[in-house]
Design a protein around this motif. Structure first.
Motif, short mmCIF file in Angstrom:
data_model
loop_
_atom_site.label_atom_id
_atom_site.label_comp_id
_atom_site.label_asym_id
_atom_site.label_seq_id
_atom_site.Cartn_x
_atom_site.Cartn_y
_atom_site.Cartn_z
N HIS A 216 -2.52 -2.28 6.66
CA HIS A 216 -3.08 -0.94 6.78
C HIS A 216 -2.22 0.12 6.11
CE1 HIS A 216 -4.99 -3.34 9.89
NE2 HIS A 216 -5.99 -2.48 9.91
N SER A 217 -1.32 -0.30 5.26
CA SER A 217 -0.44 0.61 4.53
C SER A 217 0.26 1.61 5.46
CB SER A 217 -1.23 1.37 3.46
OG SER A 217 -1.88 0.45 2.60
N ASP A 218 0.70 1.11 6.63
CA ASP A 218 1.37 2.03 7.55
C ASP A 218 2.69 1.51 8.11
OD1 ASP A 218 0.32 0.07 9.15
OD2 ASP A 218 -0.97 1.39 10.34
N LEU A 219 3.20 0.41 7.56
CA LEU A 219 4.50 -0.04 8.02
C LEU A 219 5.20 -0.86 6.97
CD1 LEU A 219 4.86 -3.27 9.33
CD2 LEU A 219 2.96 -2.38 10.63
N ILE A 220 6.53 -0.90 7.05
CA ILE A 220 7.37 -1.68 6.14
C ILE A 220 8.01 -2.78 6.96
CG2 ILE A 220 9.46 -1.60 4.70
CD1 ILE A 220 7.49 0.07 3.33
N ALA A 221 7.84 -4.03 6.54
CA ALA A 221 8.40 -5.15 7.31
C ALA A 221 8.52 -6.39 6.43
CB ALA A 221 7.50 -5.47 8.50
N GLY A 222 9.42 -7.28 6.82
CA GLY A 222 9.59 -8.53 6.08
C GLY A 222 9.71 -9.70 7.04
N ALA A 336 -1.30 4.04 -6.57
CA ALA A 336 -0.17 3.96 -5.64
C ALA A 336 0.54 2.62 -5.79
CB ALA A 336 -0.66 4.09 -4.19
N GLU A 337 1.82 2.61 -5.44
CA GLU A 337 2.55 1.36 -5.35
C GLU A 337 1.97 0.62 -4.14
OE1 GLU A 337 5.91 0.56 -6.78
OE2 GLU A 337 6.34 2.44 -7.82
N SER A 338 2.37 -0.61 -3.97
CA SER A 338 1.98 -1.43 -2.84
C SER A 338 0.61 -2.07 -3.04
CB SER A 338 2.01 -0.68 -1.51
OG SER A 338 2.13 -1.61 -0.45
N LEU A 339 0.24 -2.88 -2.08
CA LEU A 339 -0.98 -3.68 -2.17
C LEU A 339 -1.29 -4.24 -0.78
CD1 LEU A 339 -0.13 -7.15 -2.32
CD2 LEU A 339 1.30 -6.04 -3.98
#
Ligand SMILES: *Cc1c(COP(=O)(O)O)cnc(C)c1O
Length: 400
Positions: A216-222, A336-339
């Motif tokens: 949902h393009s609302d968090l950064i995680a790995g 935008a960056e990301s996917l």
């Protein structure tokens, strides 16, 4: 693909044999203490100890946290590994992975690897004497000739970013086993719903959960999943020692997102297949890269190792088109960056995601200045197509 077949960790109280159900009931499902259906957010840094040396399994949240545990157990189960680890970003996960190696070690990486993965090797781990070789991992015969005594691992993306190049993962796993090196797959573009590298013999899977898993393009995680207790112990030591852990609230958000992964992915892929066909037949498009097209590079290999071609498409406009105008003419699809989010996103790899790769290397591996990468979202397909149609038409140099 093999069957998805396992039982829940909850004393057998939940039973299922499909990944769709595992996404919802897998890992540590619910809360034993209260019966809450969802894992609570354990927003705590520390835990009371009953007496010296006596605790309930948790001492300090960098080392372990129940909400993070639920996520880590879930991803391990989904990827058929022995243990999972959650990090503050995909890059923190990759940094932890690279900490498995030491001075003098060399890693082979796919030529179209994520820009940040190249950058951390080129600009950070090189300071510690860890080297890398960029190779076309799709060519297994040549790959094998590059595995010298210094090579300790091979890190592959399939499909690789942004030309969606396919590598035979079982083939890479076989080579790695034969030469006693570690095989690593960045499975961000596929997710365990579409592809499970550990089932193909790969040792370690890494994810930028920022993408489809978060969705949902609302968090950064790995996330990282390993296939042995030995690697699990080493990774847990590194995770605790370096400390780039995912916070409890973000762990909760990710678990929540992953429950709907299969319905999101199914729609992403359905839309991508339609968009790829549309682009391929459009006169303004020179080239389409999509592993779901039967005449694409590595199509048969991908069909064997993955459920389908995923939802990332790259393409090039024909010479009479202006790429800047194309981007500015889009009304629904955001630049935008990301996917991997529910919304369609488009990007320009040469100046955005792959800008950290020197131009000579970029051109050599096919990331030209006219390449466009599209992350197909789950909006109405007609709206996506109309937006593309309009931008393609208006970006022609003689269109106005
Ligand atoms: C985005 C991405 C990463 C890095 O993940 P972050 O969450 O942005 O740190 C790594 N690999 C691939 C394939 C990615 O797309």
């Amino acid at each position: 693909m093999g069957n998805y077949n396992r039982k829940s960790q909850n004393n057998g109280s939940v039973s299922y044999n499909s990944i769709e159900s595992a996404l919802i009931h897998g890992g540590i499902y619910g809360d034993e203490k209260t019966g809450a259906v969802n894992t609570p957010i354990y927003q705590t840094s520390t835990y009371m100890q009953e007496s010296l040396g006596k605790h309930k399994g948790y001492e300090y949240s960098r080392t372990g946290n129940p909400t993070r545990d639920a996520l880590e157990t879930l991803i391990a189960e989904l990827e058929s590994g022995t243990a999972g680890f959650a990090f503050a970003s995909g890059m923190a996960a990759i940094a932890a992975l690279l900490s498995l190696f030491k001075t003098g070690d060399t890693l082979i990486i796919s030529s179209n690897v994520y820009g940040g993965t190249f950058r951390i090797l080129d600009k950070v781990f090189s300071h510690f004497g860890i080297h890398y070789l960029i190779e076309d991992t799709a060519d297994l015969d040549t790959l094998e000739t590059k595995i010298t005594a210094d090579v300790k691992a091979v890190l592959v993306e399939s499909p690789a970013n942004p030309l969606l190049t396919i590598t035979d993962l079982a083939g890479v796993a076989r080579l790695a086993k034969k030469h006693g090196i570690i095989s690593i797959v960045d499975n961000t573009f596929m997710t365990p719903y579409l592809q499970r590298p550990i089932e193909l013999g790969i040792d370690i899977v890494v994810h930028s959960a920022t993408k489809y898993l978060g969705g949902h393009s609302d968090l950064i995680a790995g996330l990282v999943v390993v296939n042995s207790n030995e690697l699990a112990d080493r990774l847990h030591f590194i995770q605790n020692a370096t400390g780039g852990v995912l916070q409890p609230f973000d762990s909760f958000l990710l678990i929540r997102s992953m429950k709907t992964l299969c319905v999101r992915m199914a729609r992403h892929v359905e839309n991508a297949i339609a968009v790829a066909g549309f682009l391929k037949s459009h006169e303004s498009v020179k080239q389409v890269y999509y592993p779901g097209l039967p005449d694409s590079q590595g199509y048969d290999v991908n069909q064997r190792q993955a459920k389908n071609g995923g939802a990332m498409i790259s393409f090039e406009l024909t010479d009479g088109h202006d790429i800047r105008t194309f981007f500015s003419e889009l009304r629904l699809i955001a630049l935008a960056e990301s996917l991997g989010g529910v919304e369609s996103l488009v990007c320009h790899p040469a100046s955005m995601t792959h800008a950290s790769i020197p131009k000579e290397i970029r051109e050599k591996v096919g990331i030209t200045d006219s390449l466009i990468r599209l992350s197909v979202g789950i909006e109405n397909i007609d709206d996506i197509m109309n937006d593309l149609k309009n931008a393609l038409q208006n970006s022609g140099r003689n269109s106005k």
